[in-house]
Scaffold this motif. Structure first.
Motif, PDB file in Angstrom:
ATOM      1  N   ARG A  99      39.579  38.741  46.776  1.00 44.62           N
ATOM      2  CA  ARG A  99      40.997  39.025  46.527  1.00 44.62           C
ATOM      3  C   ARG A  99      41.440  40.297  47.233  1.00 44.62           C
ATOM      4  O   ARG A  99      40.718  41.285  47.266  1.00 44.62           O
ATOM      5  N   CYS A 101      44.696  42.821  46.847  1.00 45.74           N
ATOM      6  CA  CYS A 101      45.739  43.087  45.850  1.00 45.74           C
ATOM      7  C   CYS A 101      46.556  44.307  46.231  1.00 45.74           C
ATOM      8  O   CYS A 101      46.033  45.271  46.786  1.00 45.74           O
ATOM      9  N   ASN A 103      48.612  47.051  44.211  1.00 47.23           N
ATOM     10  CA  ASN A 103      48.739  47.547  42.850  1.00 47.23           C
ATOM     11  C   ASN A 103      49.755  48.680  42.792  1.00 47.23           C
ATOM     12  O   ASN A 103      49.671  49.622  43.580  1.00 47.23           O
ATOM     13  N   PRO A 112      48.513  42.834  39.590  1.00 48.60           N
ATOM     14  CA  PRO A 112      48.955  43.326  40.897  1.00 48.60           C
ATOM     15  C   PRO A 112      50.380  42.873  41.218  1.00 48.60           C
ATOM     16  O   PRO A 112      50.831  41.824  40.752  1.00 48.60           O
ATOM     17  N   SER A 115      49.177  39.561  45.587  1.00 50.96           N
ATOM     18  CA  SER A 115      47.754  39.329  45.831  1.00 50.96           C
ATOM     19  C   SER A 115      47.562  38.015  46.575  1.00 50.96           C
ATOM     20  O   SER A 115      48.454  37.169  46.607  1.00 50.96           O
TER      21      SER A 115
END
Length: 168
Positions: A99, A101, A103, A112, A115
């Motif tokens: 993944r 992401c 954030n 998140p 993503s």
């Protein structure tokens, strides 16, 4: 610097001092794999984020010398972090779960803001472009993928830059 127990040591070169910080939840033994700080002009409070073996993203208040937040972001080791060069609240992260992401550490949610997943790919490194709109992510088998945060469904381009080698 972080260690396998989850402790973090920060060095303040300007004031010639160090600080040993421990995660708020003692006894986790959750090793630190990566660390990043926003550019000083982007944050009124000195802070840093760390990524751990368990996939936790931890936010550290360096003025108060303490962890202020911990949130699960990845299933498995969180391998790399990168603050946005234009927004001190946005942190890109990647992990062995495949993944990538984005954030927002200013929000109270653990989800998140954006993503995507690269199934079967262990993501090993992430870096924002200076435009803060795109980022590059590296894989365990030598690929580098460029993503645009406005549409992360698929990479803008991919290059097998280091065949057979981990991108760091």
């Amino acid at each position: 610097l972080g260690d396998i127990t989850g402790n973090v040591k920060f060095f303040d070169i300007k004031h010639n001092r160090t600080a040993d910080l421990r995660p708020a939840a003692e006894g986790l033994g959750d090793g630190v794999l990566c660390i990043d700080q926003p550019s000083s002009h982007l944050s009124t409070t000195p802070r840093a984020v760390t990524g751990s073996l368990s996939g936790q993203l931890r936010l550290w208040d360096l003025a108060g010398m303490m962890e202020t937040r911990s949130q699960p972001v990845h299933k498995g080791p969180l391998t790399s972090l990168s603050f946005s060069p234009k927004n001190g609240r946005l942190v890109a992260s990647c992990g062995v779960d495949g993944r990538l992401c984005l954030n927002d550490i200013g929000l109270k949610t653990a989800e998140p803001s954006a993503s995507c997943s690269l199934p079967g790919q262990a993501l090993t490194a992430v870096s924002f472009h200076q435009n803060a709109i795109s980022c590059a992510v590296g894989t365990g088998d030598g690929w580098v993928h460029l993503y645009d945060w406005r549409s992360v469904r698929s990479p803008v381009c991919s290059v097998h830059a280091h065949p057979g080698c981990r991108v760091a």
